[in-house]
Design an enzyme around this catalytic site. Structure first.
Site, PDB file in Angstrom:
ATOM      1  N   GLU A 102       0.837  -1.216   0.000  1.00  0.00           N
ATOM      2  CA  GLU A 102       0.000   0.000   0.000  1.00  0.00           C
ATOM      3  C   GLU A 102       0.861   1.251   0.000  1.00  0.00           C
ATOM      4  OE1 GLU A 102      -2.486   0.839   3.443  1.00  0.00           O
ATOM      5  OE2 GLU A 102      -3.815   2.044   2.172  1.00  0.00           O
ATOM      6  N   ASP A 135      -1.379  -4.822   3.071  1.00  0.00           N
ATOM      7  CA  ASP A 135      -1.860  -3.591   3.687  1.00  0.00           C
ATOM      8  C   ASP A 135      -1.407  -3.622   5.146  1.00  0.00           C
ATOM      9  OD1 ASP A 135      -5.039  -1.786   3.617  1.00  0.00           O
ATOM     10  OD2 ASP A 135      -3.136  -1.371   4.655  1.00  0.00           O
ATOM     11  N   ILE A 192      -1.767  -1.500   7.632  1.00  0.00           N
ATOM     12  CA  ILE A 192      -2.876  -1.175   8.539  1.00  0.00           C
ATOM     13  C   ILE A 192      -4.115  -0.979   7.662  1.00  0.00           C
ATOM     14  CG2 ILE A 192      -3.805   0.330  10.340  1.00  0.00           C
ATOM     15  CD1 ILE A 192      -1.058   1.448  10.842  1.00  0.00           C
ATOM     16  N   ASP A 193      -4.997  -1.977   7.642  1.00  0.00           N
ATOM     17  CA  ASP A 193      -6.269  -1.759   6.952  1.00  0.00           C
ATOM     18  C   ASP A 193      -7.249  -1.260   8.008  1.00  0.00           C
ATOM     19  OD1 ASP A 193      -7.819  -2.050   4.435  1.00  0.00           O
ATOM     20  OD2 ASP A 193      -9.081  -3.173   5.818  1.00  0.00           O
ATOM     21  N   THR A 236      -6.922   2.402   8.456  1.00  0.00           N
ATOM     22  CA  THR A 236      -5.988   3.453   8.882  1.00  0.00           C
ATOM     23  C   THR A 236      -6.696   4.584   9.618  1.00  0.00           C
ATOM     24  OG1 THR A 236      -4.734   2.970   6.872  1.00  0.00           O
ATOM     25  CG2 THR A 236      -4.138   4.958   8.060  1.00  0.00           C
ATOM     26  N   ASP A 245      -6.555  -4.057   0.125  1.00  0.00           N
ATOM     27  CA  ASP A 245      -7.647  -4.113   1.113  1.00  0.00           C
ATOM     28  C   ASP A 245      -8.345  -5.468   1.086  1.00  0.00           C
ATOM     29  OD1 ASP A 245      -8.582  -0.735   0.202  1.00  0.00           O
ATOM     30  OD2 ASP A 245      -7.306  -1.388   1.847  1.00  0.00           O
TER      31      ASP A 245
HETATM   32  C1  LIP Z   1      -9.777   1.398   4.056  1.00  0.00           C
HETATM   33  C2  LIP Z   1     -10.700   0.276   3.672  1.00  0.00           C
HETATM   34  C3  LIP Z   1     -12.138   0.684   3.944  1.00  0.00           C
HETATM   35  C4  LIP Z   1     -12.465   1.834   3.027  1.00  0.00           C
HETATM   36  C5  LIP Z   1     -11.597   2.995   3.447  1.00  0.00           C
HETATM   37  C6  LIP Z   1     -10.106   2.673   3.308  1.00  0.00           C
HETATM   38  P1  LIP Z   1      -7.190   1.693   4.478  1.00  0.00           P
HETATM   39  O1  LIP Z   1      -8.464   0.984   3.782  1.00  0.00           O
HETATM   40  O2  LIP Z   1     -10.371  -0.881   4.401  1.00  0.00           O
HETATM   41  O3  LIP Z   1     -13.053  -0.362   3.725  1.00  0.00           O
HETATM   42  O4  LIP Z   1     -13.818   2.146   3.099  1.00  0.00           O
HETATM   43  O5  LIP Z   1     -11.900   4.128   2.673  1.00  0.00           O
HETATM   44  O6  LIP Z   1      -9.798   2.522   1.959  1.00  0.00           O
HETATM   45  O7  LIP Z   1      -7.002   2.957   3.710  1.00  0.00           O
HETATM   46  O8  LIP Z   1      -7.521   1.933   5.890  1.00  0.00           O
HETATM   47  O9  LIP Z   1      -6.046   0.725   4.283  1.00  0.00           O
END
Ligand code: LIP
Length: 255
Positions: free
Chosen positions: A60, A77, A79-80, A82, A205
């Site tokens: 990412e 990713d 931290i999914d 974030t 993601d």
């Molecule tokens: C997030 C996704 C989430 C989406 C957010 C963001 P990140 O990923 O997991 O579902 O709605 O906008 O993209 O940016 O936290 O890795």
């Protein structure tokens, strides 16, 4: 994969406790890059490179890193969720997917606050820690609780999403916006949610979650019912009974 995630999570949990002190640089509206994100990605990359020196990466933060082995790449990713992380909301995960010749074959999604390791390998089933996972058995949308992602400031698709959620909320028992696509997919695999949909999502993601849902007996597709999720950024995941009804509901709403 699990060892790399647990090693990266040690610093992540500490950083989560100090979230207000994180150096933050703006990467785009509503989107932040935290020092925790970058440290976690660095640890994951180092650990996985030790294990498989020739595999490539799609990261990412770090982008594409070609490997000598052109068949395999890690899709990560760090931290999914974030935004949850930076707001002190304890719902985020490390997601590592393994792709072989364009097909996702293994994935782990580690949620360090609850110490929940979701993991799956093609043909070997899906698990939460040691427990085997199956998608929910609900057969009707009326009884379903679905997860989704809501486009925010600076993201496209607001009007289309409003059409989708208007149709879905009138048809189901509940809609949840939890803030992590990876955990949304892990929860579908675990039967905690009966389905999930989102547009404009990134490969990192969903890469690991695709394997988890499939190995737990569920279906994952794009809005056309095909397998182009990683390229088009649209995803619909659900148990065997609800995938087609949810696809139809969304396609009708989107016109
Ligand atoms: C997030 C996704 C989430 C989406 C957010 C963001 P990140 O990923 O997991 O579902 O709605 O906008 O993209 O940016 O936290 O890795």
């Amino acid at each position: 994969m699990m060892g790399a995630a647990r090693k990266a999570a040690r610093n992540l949990v500490r950083d989560f406790g100090e979230v207000e002190n994180l150096q933050v640089s703006m990467k785009g509206p509503g989107d932040f890059v935290s020092s925790a994100d970058l440290k976690a990605e660095k640890t994951l990359r180092a650990e996985l490179k030790k294990a498989r020196p020739n595999f490539g990466f799609l990261l990412e933060e770090g982008g594409i890193v070609a490997g000598d082995d052109k068949s395999h790449r890690w899709i990560i990713d760090p931290i999914d969720g974030t935004t949850n992380f930076l707001h002190g909301i304890p719902h985020f995960a490390i997601s590592i997917g393994l792709e072989r010749d364009g097909e996702m074959i293994a994935g782990i999604i580690y949620e360090p606050i609850r110490d929940e390791m979701f993991h799956a390998e093609k043909g070997a089933g899906a698990f939460l820690n040691e427990r085997r996972l199956r998608v929910s058995a609900r057969r009707n949308l009326d009884d379903a609780v679905l997860a989704t992602g809501i486009p925010h400031r600076g993201r496209p698709g607001h009007a289309l999403f409003l059409k989708e959620v208007a149709a879905v909320m009138a048809a189901v028992s509940g809609v949840r916006r939890q803030g992590s696509a990876a955990l949304d997919l892990a929860y579908v695999a675990a039967g905690r949610c009966d389905g999930y949909w989102e547009s404009g999502i990134k490969p990192w993601d969903i890469a690991a979650g695709i394997v988890l849902v499939r190995e737990a007996g569920g279906y994952v597709s794009d809005f056309d019912g095909k397998g182009d999720m990683m390229a088009c950024g649209d995803i619909v995941a659900a148990n065997t009974h609800l995938h087609q009804p949810l696809l139809k509901l969304l396609r009708d709403a989107r016109g």
